[in-house]
Scaffold this motif. Structure first.
Motif, short mmCIF file in Angstrom:
data_model
loop_
_atom_site.label_atom_id
_atom_site.label_comp_id
_atom_site.label_asym_id
_atom_site.label_seq_id
_atom_site.Cartn_x
_atom_site.Cartn_y
_atom_site.Cartn_z
N ALA A 1 -53.60 36.18 11.00
CA ALA A 1 -54.92 35.64 10.60
C ALA A 1 -55.74 36.73 9.91
CB ALA A 1 -55.66 35.11 11.83
N GLN A 2 -55.75 37.92 10.49
CA GLN A 2 -56.54 39.02 9.94
C GLN A 2 -56.11 39.37 8.51
OE1 GLN A 2 -55.27 42.74 10.05
NE2 GLN A 2 -56.97 42.95 8.61
N GLN A 3 -54.80 39.37 8.28
CA GLN A 3 -54.28 39.73 6.96
C GLN A 3 -54.65 38.69 5.90
OE1 GLN A 3 -51.99 42.51 5.93
NE2 GLN A 3 -53.10 43.35 7.67
N HIS A 4 -55.00 37.49 6.33
CA HIS A 4 -55.38 36.46 5.37
C HIS A 4 -56.89 36.27 5.29
CE1 HIS A 4 -51.33 35.46 4.21
NE2 HIS A 4 -51.00 35.68 5.47
N ALA A 5 -57.61 37.23 5.87
CA ALA A 5 -59.08 37.19 5.80
C ALA A 5 -59.58 38.54 5.29
CB ALA A 5 -59.65 36.88 7.19
N PRO A 6 -59.26 38.86 4.03
CA PRO A 6 -59.56 40.20 3.50
C PRO A 6 -61.04 40.52 3.43
CG PRO A 6 -58.83 38.74 1.73
CD PRO A 6 -58.59 38.01 3.02
N ASP A 7 -61.89 39.49 3.42
CA ASP A 7 -63.33 39.76 3.30
C ASP A 7 -64.01 39.95 4.65
OD1 ASP A 7 -62.94 39.41 0.57
OD2 ASP A 7 -63.35 37.25 0.71
N VAL A 8 -63.25 39.73 5.72
CA VAL A 8 -63.81 39.90 7.07
C VAL A 8 -63.35 41.27 7.58
CG1 VAL A 8 -63.87 38.97 9.43
CG2 VAL A 8 -63.67 37.40 7.47
N PRO A 9 -64.27 42.09 8.08
CA PRO A 9 -63.83 43.40 8.61
C PRO A 9 -62.71 43.22 9.64
CG PRO A 9 -66.23 43.25 8.59
CD PRO A 9 -65.72 41.89 8.23
#
Ligand code: NAX
Length: 328
Positions: A140-148
């Motif tokens: 999930a994190q890798q697909h949310a580049p704009d979220v720290p």
């Protein structure tokens, strides 16, 4: 009156969801003075069951609950989310290989990461509960580049609480007398519950218990295999305790750890304690003002080092496997 905080819960119709939603709505997640608005995500087949749960939420007449909306589209469900609890996942079924499991969950956590990236609130905090939790959080994190990256966490608080319970029984003390428990690594059977930095009433826990054989042959395996023991006894996996740990995780993240204490959270590694950068691994962390920090400077002896390394190696293998599958 305060603006309600938007809390998105996935897998809302599942058994953890059923134990979790009522505690969020009654103020245990964020505080007794914080109104919440729930956004529930389910797969289409389970939307009706989620509607049933929403009817029960209405019937509780919780003063803090500003409303409940149900979706089968992640983009809608994560719209404006301040807190996102990712509980729904694809469980391992008979004959399923690890690669199949990772792939099936990639199909869930990739679009959810994208939806969080596109529509969640700027201050979104994400907790992944659905297994394999650490690697699902990484996807999930890798697909949310704009979220720290530090806003994506996975749950090892249930393991942490299980370790507190086992140690309190052995030492004949209250869990409230124990501080500085740590879970290292993956939320799996390789996790390492570490009492060498823990304290009982201010004294070293390992010295107080003074029973290395119990530590090695009883405590560590009991904590690591507790999930299987619950299934064996209850005929179903941990639900209320898992929901309670999710409440604890977010409550501590938002409201801070007590002075002199810490908690366990799986968070993105900065390389501390030799854990490769970028892996989402459990560490001892303190929290303050909605931010976490990895506790620094703990001495790790050979016994602990070997166990931390084994669990971290498993995380690296999972990361390599999802990379190979093109999921990150
Ligand atoms: P259930 O099978 O009762 O519920 C899961 C729910 O998720 C179902 O209602 C299902 O329809 C829904 N779901 C599936 N795919 C979805 C998607 N793409 N979007 C939204 N919803 C979706 O499982 P439950 O017992 O509630 O457990 C949920 C997850 O927590 C499992 O993956 C489980 O392995 C994991 N756990 C993690 C723990 C931890 O400490 N990190 C401990 C407890 C638990 O085992």
């Amino acid at each position: 009156t305060r603006t309600p905080v938007t809390v998105t819960v996935t897998g809302a119709a599942g058994q953890i969801g059923y134990a979790l939603l009522f505690r969020i709505a009654s103020g245990h997640l964020l505080g007794a003075d914080v109104p919440v608005r729930l956004r529930l995500l389910e797969i289409p087949q389970a939307v009706k069951a989620a509607e049933g749960t929403a009817m029960e939420l209405d019937d509780c007449a919780f003063p803090l609950l500003a409303g409940t909306d149900i979706f089968d589209d992640p983009n809608q469900a994560f719209q404006g989310a301040n807190v996102a609890l990712l509980v729904g996942a694809r469980p391992r079924t008979k004959g399923m290989e690890r690669g199949d499991l990772l792939e099936a969950n990639g199909g869930i956590f990739k679009p959810q990461g994208e939806a969080i990236n596109a529509g969640a609130a700027d201050d979104v905090k994400v907790l992944v509960v659905g297994n394999p939790a650490n690697t699902n959080a990484l996807i999930a994190q890798q697909h949310a580049p704009d979220v720290p990256a530090e806003r994506f966490t996975a749950m090892t608080r249930l393991d942490h609480n299980r370790a507190l319970a086992q140690l309190s029984k052995k030492a004949g003390v209250s869990v409230a007398d124990i501080r500085r428990m740590t879970i290292w690594g993956n939320h799996s059977a390789t996790q390492y519950p570490d009492v060498f930095h823990a304290e009982i009433a201010g004294k070293g826990a390992a010295e107080t218990v003074n029973d290395q054989s119990w530590l090695e042959n009883d405590f560590i395996p009991t904590v690591a295999k507790r999930g299987a023991a619950i299934i064996e006894a209850r005929g179903a996996s941990s639900a209320a305790s898992a929901a309670s740990a999710a409440i604890d995780h977010v409550h501590t993240w938002v409201n801070g750890t007590a002075d002199g204490d810490w908690t366990s959270m799986a968070v993105v590694s900065d390389g501390s304690y030799g854990v490769p950068q970028g892996l989402i691994s459990s560490f001892p962390v303190t929290t303050k003002d909605g931010k976490w920090e990895i506790v620094q400077g703990l001495e790790i002896d050979d016994f602990s080092r070997a166990r931390i390394d084994a669990s971290v190696n498993e995380l690296a293998e999972e990361r390599d496997a999802v990379r190979k599958l093109g999921l990150i």
